[in-house]
Motif scaffolding. Structure first.
Motif, PDB file in Angstrom:
ATOM      1  N   CYS A 131       0.840  -1.160  -0.008  1.00 50.97           N
ATOM      2  CA  CYS A 131      -0.148  -0.033   0.001  1.00 50.97           C
ATOM      3  C   CYS A 131       0.764   1.353  -0.005  1.00 50.97           C
ATOM      4  O   CYS A 131       1.743   1.570   0.866  1.00 50.97           O
ATOM      5  N   ASN A 166      -8.292   2.203   3.904  1.00 53.56           N
ATOM      6  CA  ASN A 166      -6.955   2.563   3.868  1.00 53.56           C
ATOM      7  C   ASN A 166      -6.398   2.019   5.298  1.00 53.56           C
ATOM      8  O   ASN A 166      -5.340   1.363   5.410  1.00 53.56           O
ATOM      9  N   VAL A 223      -6.478  -1.729   5.595  1.00 57.06           N
ATOM     10  CA  VAL A 223      -5.531  -2.474   4.941  1.00 57.06           C
ATOM     11  C   VAL A 223      -4.464  -2.814   5.804  1.00 57.06           C
ATOM     12  O   VAL A 223      -3.858  -3.869   5.714  1.00 57.06           O
ATOM     13  N   ASP A 277      -0.407   4.365   0.414  1.00 55.19           N
ATOM     14  CA  ASP A 277      -1.480   5.208   1.124  1.00 55.19           C
ATOM     15  C   ASP A 277      -2.173   6.377   0.202  1.00 55.19           C
ATOM     16  O   ASP A 277      -2.291   7.591   0.703  1.00 55.19           O
ATOM     17  N   CYS A 278      -2.421   6.140  -1.026  1.00 57.21           N
ATOM     18  CA  CYS A 278      -2.909   7.029  -1.812  1.00 57.21           C
ATOM     19  C   CYS A 278      -4.374   7.175  -1.523  1.00 57.21           C
ATOM     20  O   CYS A 278      -4.823   8.449  -2.100  1.00 57.21           O
ATOM     21  N   LYS A 279      -5.039   6.527  -0.839  1.00 55.46           N
ATOM     22  CA  LYS A 279      -6.388   6.701  -0.318  1.00 55.46           C
ATOM     23  C   LYS A 279      -7.667   6.773  -1.513  1.00 55.46           C
ATOM     24  O   LYS A 279      -8.643   7.017  -1.151  1.00 55.46           O
ATOM     25  N   LYS A 280      -7.127   6.057  -2.735  1.00 56.91           N
ATOM     26  CA  LYS A 280      -8.082   6.233  -3.793  1.00 56.91           C
ATOM     27  C   LYS A 280      -9.253   5.284  -3.218  1.00 56.91           C
ATOM     28  O   LYS A 280     -10.440   5.151  -3.639  1.00 56.91           O
ATOM     29  N   CYS A 281      -8.848   4.029  -2.509  1.00 58.50           N
ATOM     30  CA  CYS A 281      -9.929   3.247  -2.006  1.00 58.50           C
ATOM     31  C   CYS A 281     -11.082   3.925  -1.299  1.00 58.50           C
ATOM     32  O   CYS A 281     -12.171   3.599  -1.432  1.00 58.50           O
ATOM     33  N   VAL A 306      -3.393  -3.961  -4.111  1.00 61.30           N
ATOM     34  CA  VAL A 306      -3.162  -4.417  -2.641  1.00 61.30           C
ATOM     35  C   VAL A 306      -4.455  -5.237  -2.373  1.00 61.30           C
ATOM     36  O   VAL A 306      -4.368  -6.235  -1.444  1.00 61.30           O
ATOM     37  N   LEU A 307      -5.506  -5.115  -2.818  1.00 61.86           N
ATOM     38  CA  LEU A 307      -6.898  -5.554  -2.289  1.00 61.86           C
ATOM     39  C   LEU A 307      -7.264  -6.630  -3.235  1.00 61.86           C
ATOM     40  O   LEU A 307      -7.211  -6.552  -4.611  1.00 61.86           O
ATOM     41  N   CYS A 356      -7.688   0.017  -6.756  1.00 61.61           N
ATOM     42  CA  CYS A 356      -6.126   0.277  -6.308  1.00 61.61           C
ATOM     43  C   CYS A 356      -5.131   0.021  -7.205  1.00 61.61           C
ATOM     44  O   CYS A 356      -5.236  -0.833  -8.006  1.00 61.61           O
ATOM     45  N   PRO A 357      -4.360   1.135  -7.239  1.00 62.24           N
ATOM     46  CA  PRO A 357      -3.264   0.987  -8.369  1.00 62.24           C
ATOM     47  C   PRO A 357      -2.057   0.105  -8.131  1.00 62.24           C
ATOM     48  O   PRO A 357      -1.424  -0.280  -9.019  1.00 62.24           O
ATOM     49  N   LYS A 358      -2.024  -0.604  -6.781  1.00 63.49           N
ATOM     50  CA  LYS A 358      -1.096  -1.534  -6.613  1.00 63.49           C
ATOM     51  C   LYS A 358      -1.431  -2.675  -6.252  1.00 63.49           C
ATOM     52  O   LYS A 358      -0.662  -3.679  -5.623  1.00 63.49           O
TER      53      LYS A 358
HETATM   54  S1  SF4 Z   1      -4.937   0.173  -0.538  1.00 62.29           S
HETATM   55 FE1  SF4 Z   1      -4.593   0.674  -2.769  1.00 62.29          FE
HETATM   56  S2  SF4 Z   1      -6.002   2.458  -3.285  1.00 62.29           S
HETATM   57 FE2  SF4 Z   1      -5.941   2.018  -1.008  1.00 62.29          FE
HETATM   58  S3  SF4 Z   1      -4.518   3.407   0.012  1.00 62.29           S
HETATM   59 FE3  SF4 Z   1      -3.263   1.464  -0.550  1.00 62.29          FE
HETATM   60  S4  SF4 Z   1      -2.422   1.820  -2.737  1.00 62.29           S
HETATM   61 FE4  SF4 Z   1      -4.227   3.127  -2.354  1.00 62.29          FE
END
Ligand code: SF4
Ligand code: SF4
Ligand code: SF4
Length: 240
Positions: free
Chosen positions: A189, A206, A209, A191-195, A233-234, A229-231
């Motif tokens: 993660c 976030n 996560v 922490d971009c908080k797009k989720c 993570v989920l 999520c761009p990475k």
């Molecule tokens: S889980 Fe994905 S979308 Fe959410 S804060 Fe982390 S990288 Fe960003």
């Protein structure tokens, strides 16, 4: 693609609401209870509890007609809500309604029969013009609350069905059943908080996560966070 499919399912369900309304009705189940009969809606509420054991609140994210309406309203008012405060309102309403339901069955001396089509003899809930009044009243209440309160405001404040799903979800966890949920690889993660900005249930994804999975009883398994999520993570997982 997943989100498109989900929205189509919700909009179809919303479109069919004039047919299905009675099967989701708290009134129909109470009417049946006082006659000692399990109506279609009472059966559906039991099924929602059972679905909660394995699919959590997936019904809310993928099937419920009110979910379709909420998706539309969210485009007009995407403001996150204070879920904790609204939960008090929702469970207070539920306690009164459920209390009346149980009182009905007790006064009737228990369950004597099953009538899935109670008050829906013609298979369609809105089968005469006067029933449109009720239909528009229900739809209008959800519409106003979604617009006034923000994302899925009606779901958070007046829904009488979600406590069955949440109870099933809690029971499934307690019994360690293989239950669908959103898992997170915290180390990826950024922490971009797009989720957070995408979550229709105003969950702090976030923060969740960091714990390795989304445990909130408000999660409707819509997968918006998974998709955005761009990475990567989920992801969905199905473990006890
Ligand atoms: S889980 Fe994905 S979308 Fe959410 S804060 Fe982390 S990288 Fe960003
Ligand atoms: S919270 Fe209630 S109204 Fe909202 S989607 Fe779930 S079951 Fe439907
Ligand atoms: S946490 Fe993810 S899957 Fe759950 S409601 Fe929010 S966006 Fe949907």
């Amino acid at each position: 693609m997943r989100q498109k499919t989900r929205r189509v399912l919700l909009y179809v369900s919303l479109f069919l609401f004039p047919v299905t309304m009675n099967f989701l009705s708290p009134y129909v189940s109470i009417d049946g209870a006082f006659a000692g009969v399990l109506s279609g809606s009472a059966i559906l509420f039991l099924l929602l509890f059972l679905s909660g054991l394995f699919f959590g609140r997936g019904w809310c994210g993928w099937v419920c007609p009110a979910g379709g309406l909420a998706e539309l309203c969210q485009t007009l008012n995407p403001k996150p809500v204070n879920a904790k405060r609204l939960r008090v309102v929702r469970y207070s309403i539920f306690a009164v309604w459920f209390g009346v339901l149980m009182t009905g069955f007790i006064l009737a001396g228990g369950v004597h029969g099953v009538d899935p089509l109670r008050l829906t003899e013609r298979y369609v809930s809105v089968d005469e013009p006067v029933k449109y009044i009720l239909y528009y009243l229900v739809l209008g209440s959800f519409f106003v609350l979604d617009l006034a309160l923000g994302r899925r405001g009606a779901c958070h404040s007046i829904c009488w069905m979600s406590p069955f799903l949440s109870a099933g979800m809690a029971a499934g966890r307690l019994l360690h059943l293989p239950q669908l949920h959103v898992r997170a690889k915290a180390e990826q993660c950024i922490d971009c908080k797009k989720c957070n900005s995408k979550c229709p249930m105003s969950i702090d994804v976030n923060a969740a996560v960091k714990t390795g999975s989304v445990k909130s009883c408000d999660c409707i398994l819509c997968g918006e966070c998974v998709s955005v999520c761009p990475k990567a993570v989920l992801s969905y997982r199905n473990k006890g």
